[in-house]
Design an enzyme around this catalytic site. Structure first.
Site, PDB file in Angstrom:
ATOM      1  N   ASP A   8       0.872  -1.179   0.000  1.00 11.05           N
ATOM      2  CA  ASP A   8       0.000   0.000   0.000  1.00 11.05           C
ATOM      3  C   ASP A   8       0.911   1.232   0.000  1.00 11.05           C
ATOM      4  O   ASP A   8       2.141   1.112  -0.164  1.00 11.05           O
ATOM      5  CB  ASP A   8      -1.010  -0.046   1.172  1.00 11.05           C
ATOM      6  CG  ASP A   8      -0.379   0.288   2.533  1.00 11.05           C
ATOM      7  OD1 ASP A   8       0.862   0.417   2.619  1.00 11.05           O
ATOM      8  OD2 ASP A   8      -1.148   0.408   3.504  1.00 11.05           O
ATOM      9  N   CYS A  63       3.004  -2.965   4.143  1.00  9.59           N
ATOM     10  CA  CYS A  63       2.179  -1.788   4.456  1.00  9.59           C
ATOM     11  C   CYS A  63       2.980  -0.952   5.449  1.00  9.59           C
ATOM     12  O   CYS A  63       4.190  -1.158   5.577  1.00  9.59           O
ATOM     13  CB  CYS A  63       0.779  -2.178   4.949  1.00  9.59           C
ATOM     14  SG  CYS A  63       0.706  -2.987   6.552  1.00  9.59           S
ATOM     15  N   HIS A  96       9.955 -23.597  10.147  1.00 11.52           N
ATOM     16  CA  HIS A  96       8.777 -24.132  10.826  1.00 11.52           C
ATOM     17  C   HIS A  96       7.469 -23.864  10.090  1.00 11.52           C
ATOM     18  O   HIS A  96       6.559 -24.695  10.139  1.00 11.52           O
ATOM     19  CB  HIS A  96       8.653 -23.531  12.230  1.00 11.52           C
ATOM     20  CG  HIS A  96       9.717 -23.990  13.178  1.00 11.52           C
ATOM     21  ND1 HIS A  96       9.665 -23.739  14.534  1.00 11.52           N
ATOM     22  CD2 HIS A  96      10.873 -24.675  12.974  1.00 11.52           C
ATOM     23  CE1 HIS A  96      10.735 -24.263  15.134  1.00 11.52           C
ATOM     24  NE2 HIS A  96      11.498 -24.823  14.198  1.00 11.52           N
ATOM     25  N   ARG A 107       7.226   1.599   7.309  1.00 10.46           N
ATOM     26  CA  ARG A 107       7.477   2.720   8.216  1.00 10.46           C
ATOM     27  C   ARG A 107       8.180   2.271   9.490  1.00 10.46           C
ATOM     28  O   ARG A 107       8.446   3.086  10.363  1.00 10.46           O
ATOM     29  CB  ARG A 107       6.147   3.392   8.583  1.00 10.46           C
ATOM     30  CG  ARG A 107       5.480   4.066   7.402  1.00 10.46           C
ATOM     31  CD  ARG A 107       4.102   4.576   7.760  1.00 10.46           C
ATOM     32  NE  ARG A 107       3.474   5.227   6.616  1.00 10.46           N
ATOM     33  CZ  ARG A 107       2.169   5.370   6.468  1.00 10.46           C
ATOM     34  NH1 ARG A 107       1.339   4.933   7.393  1.00 10.46           N
ATOM     35  NH2 ARG A 107       1.675   5.961   5.392  1.00 10.46           N
ATOM     36  N   ARG A 130       7.046 -32.731  11.899  1.00 15.78           N
ATOM     37  CA  ARG A 130       5.947 -32.287  12.776  1.00 15.78           C
ATOM     38  C   ARG A 130       5.366 -30.952  12.319  1.00 15.78           C
ATOM     39  O   ARG A 130       4.188 -30.667  12.561  1.00 15.78           O
ATOM     40  CB  ARG A 130       6.438 -32.188  14.225  1.00 15.78           C
ATOM     41  CG  ARG A 130       7.440 -31.084  14.484  1.00 15.78           C
ATOM     42  CD  ARG A 130       8.034 -31.189  15.891  1.00 15.78           C
ATOM     43  NE  ARG A 130       8.858 -30.043  16.250  1.00 15.78           N
ATOM     44  CZ  ARG A 130      10.108 -29.841  15.821  1.00 15.78           C
ATOM     45  NH1 ARG A 130      10.677 -30.686  14.988  1.00 15.78           N
ATOM     46  NH2 ARG A 130      10.795 -28.779  16.212  1.00 15.78           N
ATOM     47  N   HIS A 131       6.175 -30.149  11.634  1.00 17.02           N
ATOM     48  CA  HIS A 131       5.682 -28.847  11.166  1.00 17.02           C
ATOM     49  C   HIS A 131       4.666 -29.027  10.038  1.00 17.02           C
ATOM     50  O   HIS A 131       3.720 -28.261   9.916  1.00 17.02           O
ATOM     51  CB  HIS A 131       6.841 -27.965  10.727  1.00 17.02           C
ATOM     52  CG  HIS A 131       7.823 -27.728  11.829  1.00 17.02           C
ATOM     53  ND1 HIS A 131       7.490 -27.053  12.982  1.00 17.02           N
ATOM     54  CD2 HIS A 131       9.111 -28.137  11.994  1.00 17.02           C
ATOM     55  CE1 HIS A 131       8.532 -27.026  13.799  1.00 17.02           C
ATOM     56  NE2 HIS A 131       9.522 -27.683  13.220  1.00 17.02           N
ATOM     57  N   ARG A 134       1.244 -29.584  11.348  1.00 17.28           N
ATOM     58  CA  ARG A 134       0.619 -28.329  11.798  1.00 17.28           C
ATOM     59  C   ARG A 134       0.130 -27.495  10.617  1.00 17.28           C
ATOM     60  O   ARG A 134      -0.947 -26.893  10.677  1.00 17.28           O
ATOM     61  CB  ARG A 134       1.623 -27.537  12.651  1.00 17.28           C
ATOM     62  CG  ARG A 134       1.918 -28.282  13.959  1.00 17.28           C
ATOM     63  CD  ARG A 134       3.197 -27.875  14.639  1.00 17.28           C
ATOM     64  NE  ARG A 134       3.474 -28.758  15.764  1.00 17.28           N
ATOM     65  CZ  ARG A 134       4.636 -28.841  16.383  1.00 17.28           C
ATOM     66  NH1 ARG A 134       5.659 -28.102  15.989  1.00 17.28           N
ATOM     67  NH2 ARG A 134       4.794 -29.674  17.387  1.00 17.28           N
TER      68      ARG A 134
HETATM   69  C1  RB5 Z   1      -1.916   3.185   6.269  1.00 12.73           C
HETATM   70  O1  RB5 Z   1      -1.871   4.494   6.744  1.00 12.73           O
HETATM   71  C2  RB5 Z   1      -1.544   2.199   7.343  1.00 12.73           C
HETATM   72  O2  RB5 Z   1      -2.582   2.091   8.259  1.00 12.73           O
HETATM   73  C3  RB5 Z   1      -1.208   0.858   6.728  1.00 12.73           C
HETATM   74  O3  RB5 Z   1      -0.140   1.012   5.857  1.00 12.73           O
HETATM   75  C4  RB5 Z   1      -0.790  -0.237   7.689  1.00 12.73           C
HETATM   76  O4  RB5 Z   1       0.251   0.189   8.514  1.00 12.73           O
HETATM   77  C5  RB5 Z   1      -1.872  -0.905   8.428  1.00 12.73           C
HETATM   78  O5  RB5 Z   1      -1.647  -1.855   9.200  1.00 12.73           O
END
Ligand code: RB5
Length: 142
Positions: A8, A63, A96, A107, A130-131, A134
């Site tokens: 995103d 994200c 695993h 970020r 074993r993995h 699961r």
């Molecule tokens: C977007 O602002 C932000 O919420 C998204 O990138 C993410 O961190 C959500 O978990």
């Protein structure tokens, strides 16, 4: 190995840096293609489709924190999306969990950290045994 990548707006910059670093891999870029605000579930959905249809062997999703897009990706049966918050976790997510989608926070993580984690994951083998029992249980869950 065919690898797809999607992000995103919170992961857009990191996605572009990874594409540059791994340019010889020819990553399949599922977007977003600009820094404008978008909704992370849409990119998790695009990635799930590509992985589940066998068009890519491994996905990278990003994200802002990696949390939202992990939650979204793991709603799709057969997707094992792992938020790689350390190198040790990167190793264990292969050994695993045999993760098929690697998740990062654009970020919250540096490009160098993310590259090390991707490389560690790719240099590690799945242990099975074993993995696998699961993982089979995960696939039998509704
Ligand atoms: C977007 O602002 C932000 O919420 C998204 O990138 C993410 O961190 C959500 O978990």
């Amino acid at each position: 190995m065919k690898i797809a990548i999607a992000a995103d707006h919170g992961g857009f910059e990191l996605k572009e840096s990874l594409k540059q670093h791994y340019k010889e891999w020819n990553l399949t870029d599922l977007g977003t293609y600009a820094a404008d605000s978008v909704d992370y579930p849409d990119y998790a959905a695009k990635m799930a489709k590509v992985i589940l249809q066998g068009e890519a062997d491994l996905g990278i999703l990003i994200c802002g924190t990696g949390v939202g897009i992990s939650i979204a990706a793991n709603r799709y049966k057969g997707i094992r999306a792992a938020l790689l918050y350390s190198e040790e976790v990167a190793r264990l997510a292969k050994q695993h969990n045999n993760a098929n989608v690697l998740v990062f926070g654009g970020r919250t993580m540096s490009v160098d950290e993310v590259i090390k984690r991707i490389d560690t994951f790719l240099q590690t083998a799945y242990e099975g045994g074993r993995h696998q029992r699961r993982l089979d249980k995960l696939d039998s869950m509704e």
